[in-house]
Design an enzyme around this catalytic site. Structure first.
Site, PDB file in Angstrom:
ATOM      1  N   THR A 113       0.542  -1.928  -0.229  1.00 11.80           N
ATOM      2  CA  THR A 113      -0.162  -0.200   0.369  1.00 11.80           C
ATOM      3  C   THR A 113       0.405   0.638   0.267  1.00 11.80           C
ATOM      4  O   THR A 113       0.462   2.969  -0.530  1.00 11.80           O
ATOM      5  CB  THR A 113      -0.892   0.052   0.901  1.00 11.80           C
ATOM      6  OG1 THR A 113      -1.833  -1.455   1.402  1.00 11.80           O
ATOM      7  CG2 THR A 113      -0.973   0.867   1.433  1.00 11.80           C
TER       8      THR A 113
ATOM      9  N   ASP B 266       1.412  -6.524  -5.135  1.00 11.64           N
ATOM     10  CA  ASP B 266       0.567  -6.662  -3.155  1.00 11.64           C
ATOM     11  C   ASP B 266       1.058  -7.782  -2.203  1.00 11.64           C
ATOM     12  O   ASP B 266       0.795  -8.980  -3.196  1.00 11.64           O
ATOM     13  CB  ASP B 266      -0.940  -6.747  -3.874  1.00 11.64           C
ATOM     14  CG  ASP B 266      -2.233  -6.600  -2.630  1.00 11.64           C
ATOM     15  OD1 ASP B 266      -1.822  -7.171  -1.539  1.00 11.64           O
ATOM     16  OD2 ASP B 266      -3.026  -5.599  -2.875  1.00 11.64           O
ATOM     17  N   SER B 267       1.377  -7.809  -1.782  1.00 10.49           N
ATOM     18  CA  SER B 267       1.744  -8.861  -0.668  1.00 10.49           C
ATOM     19  C   SER B 267       0.899  -9.680  -0.662  1.00 10.49           C
ATOM     20  O   SER B 267       1.776 -10.972   0.117  1.00 10.49           O
ATOM     21  CB  SER B 267       3.020  -8.204   0.554  1.00 10.49           C
ATOM     22  OG  SER B 267       1.611  -7.900   1.314  1.00 10.49           O
ATOM     23  N   SER B 268      -0.892  -9.849  -0.820  1.00 12.52           N
ATOM     24  CA  SER B 268      -1.404 -10.974  -0.691  1.00 12.52           C
ATOM     25  C   SER B 268      -0.686 -11.855  -1.407  1.00 12.52           C
ATOM     26  O   SER B 268      -0.956 -12.807  -1.745  1.00 12.52           O
ATOM     27  CB  SER B 268      -2.296 -10.847  -0.537  1.00 12.52           C
ATOM     28  OG  SER B 268      -3.055  -9.487  -1.551  1.00 12.52           O
TER      29      SER B 268
ATOM     30  N   ASP C 133      -0.104  -7.124   4.257  1.00 17.41           N
ATOM     31  CA  ASP C 133      -1.174  -8.183   4.431  1.00 17.41           C
ATOM     32  C   ASP C 133       0.245  -9.317   4.974  1.00 17.41           C
ATOM     33  O   ASP C 133      -0.028 -10.421   5.988  1.00 17.41           O
ATOM     34  CB  ASP C 133      -1.411  -9.067   3.205  1.00 17.41           C
ATOM     35  CG  ASP C 133      -2.598  -7.887   3.253  1.00 17.41           C
ATOM     36  OD1 ASP C 133      -3.288  -6.987   3.793  1.00 17.41           O
ATOM     37  OD2 ASP C 133      -2.945  -7.943   2.438  1.00 17.41           O
TER      38      ASP C 133
ATOM     39  N   ARG D 227      -3.376 -25.963  14.038  1.00 12.46           N
ATOM     40  CA  ARG D 227      -3.723 -24.749  15.033  1.00 12.46           C
ATOM     41  C   ARG D 227      -4.930 -25.017  15.397  1.00 12.46           C
ATOM     42  O   ARG D 227      -6.108 -26.091  14.951  1.00 12.46           O
ATOM     43  CB  ARG D 227      -4.931 -23.560  14.615  1.00 12.46           C
ATOM     44  CG  ARG D 227      -3.145 -23.174  12.363  1.00 12.46           C
ATOM     45  CD  ARG D 227      -3.169 -21.967  12.347  1.00 12.46           C
ATOM     46  NE  ARG D 227      -3.079 -21.009  13.413  1.00 12.46           N
ATOM     47  CZ  ARG D 227      -3.539 -19.381  13.897  1.00 12.46           C
ATOM     48  NH1 ARG D 227      -4.388 -19.095  12.674  1.00 12.46           N
ATOM     49  NH2 ARG D 227      -2.924 -19.025  14.900  1.00 12.46           N
TER      50      ARG D 227
ATOM     51  N   THR E  21      -1.249 -22.364  18.887  1.00 14.49           N
ATOM     52  CA  THR E  21      -3.270 -22.474  19.414  1.00 14.49           C
ATOM     53  C   THR E  21      -3.473 -21.585  18.428  1.00 14.49           C
ATOM     54  O   THR E  21      -2.259 -20.373  17.525  1.00 14.49           O
ATOM     55  CB  THR E  21      -2.764 -21.659  20.728  1.00 14.49           C
ATOM     56  OG1 THR E  21      -3.922 -21.304  20.868  1.00 14.49           O
ATOM     57  CG2 THR E  21      -2.195 -20.768  21.382  1.00 14.49           C
ATOM     58  N   GLN E  22      -4.958 -21.504  17.941  1.00 11.20           N
ATOM     59  CA  GLN E  22      -5.903 -20.250  18.163  1.00 11.20           C
ATOM     60  C   GLN E  22      -5.876 -18.980  18.754  1.00 11.20           C
ATOM     61  O   GLN E  22      -6.162 -18.035  18.168  1.00 11.20           O
ATOM     62  CB  GLN E  22      -6.730 -21.066  17.527  1.00 11.20           C
ATOM     63  CG  GLN E  22      -6.285 -22.424  16.342  1.00 11.20           C
ATOM     64  CD  GLN E  22      -8.286 -22.698  16.011  1.00 11.20           C
ATOM     65  OE1 GLN E  22      -9.221 -22.845  16.396  1.00 11.20           O
ATOM     66  NE2 GLN E  22      -8.725 -24.038  15.853  1.00 11.20           N
ATOM     67  N   CYS E  23      -5.127 -19.244  19.532  1.00 10.24           N
ATOM     68  CA  CYS E  23      -5.506 -18.287  20.676  1.00 10.24           C
ATOM     69  C   CYS E  23      -4.338 -17.052  20.336  1.00 10.24           C
ATOM     70  O   CYS E  23      -3.781 -17.093  19.524  1.00 10.24           O
ATOM     71  CB  CYS E  23      -5.089 -17.827  22.181  1.00 10.24           C
ATOM     72  SG  CYS E  23      -6.111 -19.177  23.274  1.00 10.24           S
TER      73      CYS E  23
HETATM   74  N1  ASP Z   1      -2.716  -6.119   0.337  1.00  8.01           N
HETATM   75  C1  ASP Z   1      -2.037  -4.979   0.399  1.00  8.01           C
HETATM   76  C2  ASP Z   1      -1.080  -5.518   0.890  1.00  8.01           C
HETATM   77  O1  ASP Z   1       0.020  -6.254   1.948  1.00  8.01           O
HETATM   78  C3  ASP Z   1      -2.446  -4.231   1.889  1.00  8.01           C
HETATM   79  C4  ASP Z   1      -0.915  -3.622   2.436  1.00  8.01           C
HETATM   80  O2  ASP Z   1       0.046  -2.755   2.126  1.00  8.01           O
HETATM   81  O3  ASP Z   1      -1.215  -2.468   3.302  1.00  8.01           O
HETATM   82  O4  ASP Z   1      -0.049  -5.143  -0.228  1.00  8.01           O
END
Ligand code: ASP
Length: 340
Positions: free
Chosen positions: A14, A59-61, A92, A242, A274-276
């Protein structure tokens, strides 16, 4: 006194994005935008910096393990030319990359600061300016020798960090460890928590994206779901489950326990997290968790999912076998867990 020199690696995220009719997208030319942003300010408090922009901004996703190799190679190639590094990364998957870099470059003799923003630099009101400028100042310090995430008003150990909020400007936390520092009127660093300096041995392996699996348990989970996942993952070498609370699985589901045991017998390292949102796994505090001890599952201590996932990738890519990984996973390499 000579000014410190910092390299900014811009990988995407972002912070450098611009609006499009499909939502925010990565945009080249961050160095020029940064210069025009800083015009008119005295730059005495900043180190000298150069920006290296990755050829393909993401985009890091969309991050894949091969991207860690790209970032690691870049750090290794420039290590001796700079006094510190700032990695600009999407939020992300930032905690995964910060964790992986901590394993690749250890011990450190200079700071590596990973940052990004929730609002792009291109927007009038943003968190990008502050995150970037603070990170530049941190990257020029003499007392930081580790991979940190600097975000919002927090400075966190990279391999202890988690993205905890999708909208808040304080998007990251380190649930199982105090913050390394806070950013207010002053930048206050907990020097007592920082990792000691060392001569780095930078190892940048190639990763097999299929090597590590993650499976979340849920009430009523059918063992066939896990079986299908394992049957369809012939290259898998490690499985993170998890579980609940301090590491409790539904051990009454014997078919599920059998699948987990079989996975271990086939040579996979099975790790229990853990999921905690915070607190460690204490596998065996309850009889349900003790079942996992009997079938060879490794308790993941207070490791985050991100630190565990990347540590498994790292150890596998470095050629560690399952027995060695089982023996060392919950022992700290670079401050990622408390150890026993
Ligand atoms: N979707 C974006 C990413 O991870 C979100 C961000 O950077 O805040 O690249």
């Amino acid at each position: 006194m000579m000014k410190k020199r910092v390299l900014i690696l811009y990988t995407g995220g972002t912070i450098g994005m611009v609006p499009s009719d499909q939502g925010y997208v990565p945009m080249t030319g961050l160095a020029d935008r940064l210069v025009s942003r800083l015009q008119g300010f005295g730059l005495d408090d900043l180190p000298e910096y150069e920006v290296l922009e990755f050829g393909q901004l993401i985009d890091s996703s969309n991050l894949v393990p091969a991207d860690w190799t790209r970032i690691g190679n870049c750090l290794r190639d420039h290590w001796h030319q700079y006094d510190g590094f700032v990695i600009l990364h999407g939020t992300d998957t930032m905690a995964y990359t910060a964790s992986m870099l901590s394993y690749m470059v250890q011990p450190l003799d200079k700071p590596v600061i990973v940052t990004g923003s929730q609002i792009p630099l291109a927007e009038l009101r943003n968190d990008a300016d502050t995150n970037l400028l603070t990170s530049l100042q941190l990257a020029a310090r003499d007392d930081i020798h580790e991979v940190c995430i600097c975000f919002g008003n927090r400075i966190l150990r990279g391999n202890r960090s988690v993205k905890v909020n999708s909208m808040d400007l304080a998007a990251f936390d380190s649930p199982n460890m105090p913050w390394l520092g806070t950013v207010g009127i002053n930048i206050d660093i907990r020097t007592d928590l920082l990792q000691p300096a060392g001569i780095p041995d930078i190892q940048v392996p190639e990763f097999d994206a299929d090597a590590v699996l993650v499976f979340t348990l849920y009430p009523g989970v059918n063992h066939r779901v896990l079986k299908a996942m394992l049957d369809n993952s012939p290259n898998a070498r490690a499985l993170i489950i998890r579980s609940y609370g301090v590491g409790n699985p539904p051990d009454a589901n014997q078919a599920l326990m059998h699948e987990l045991e079989q996975a271990g017998l086939r040579g996979l390292v099975v790790v229990n997290l853990t999921q905690c949102q915070s607190g460690p796994v204490v596998q065996g505090a309850y009889a349900t968790g003790a079942t996992l001890n009997r079938i060879g599952v490794v308790g993941g201590s207070d490791l985050t999912l991100e630190a565990t996932f990347t540590k498994l990738h790292w150890l596998l890519a470095r050629g560690f076998d399952a027995a060695a990984i089982r023996a060392t996973l919950a022992q700290p390499l670079c401050g990622e867990c408390q150890g026993s």
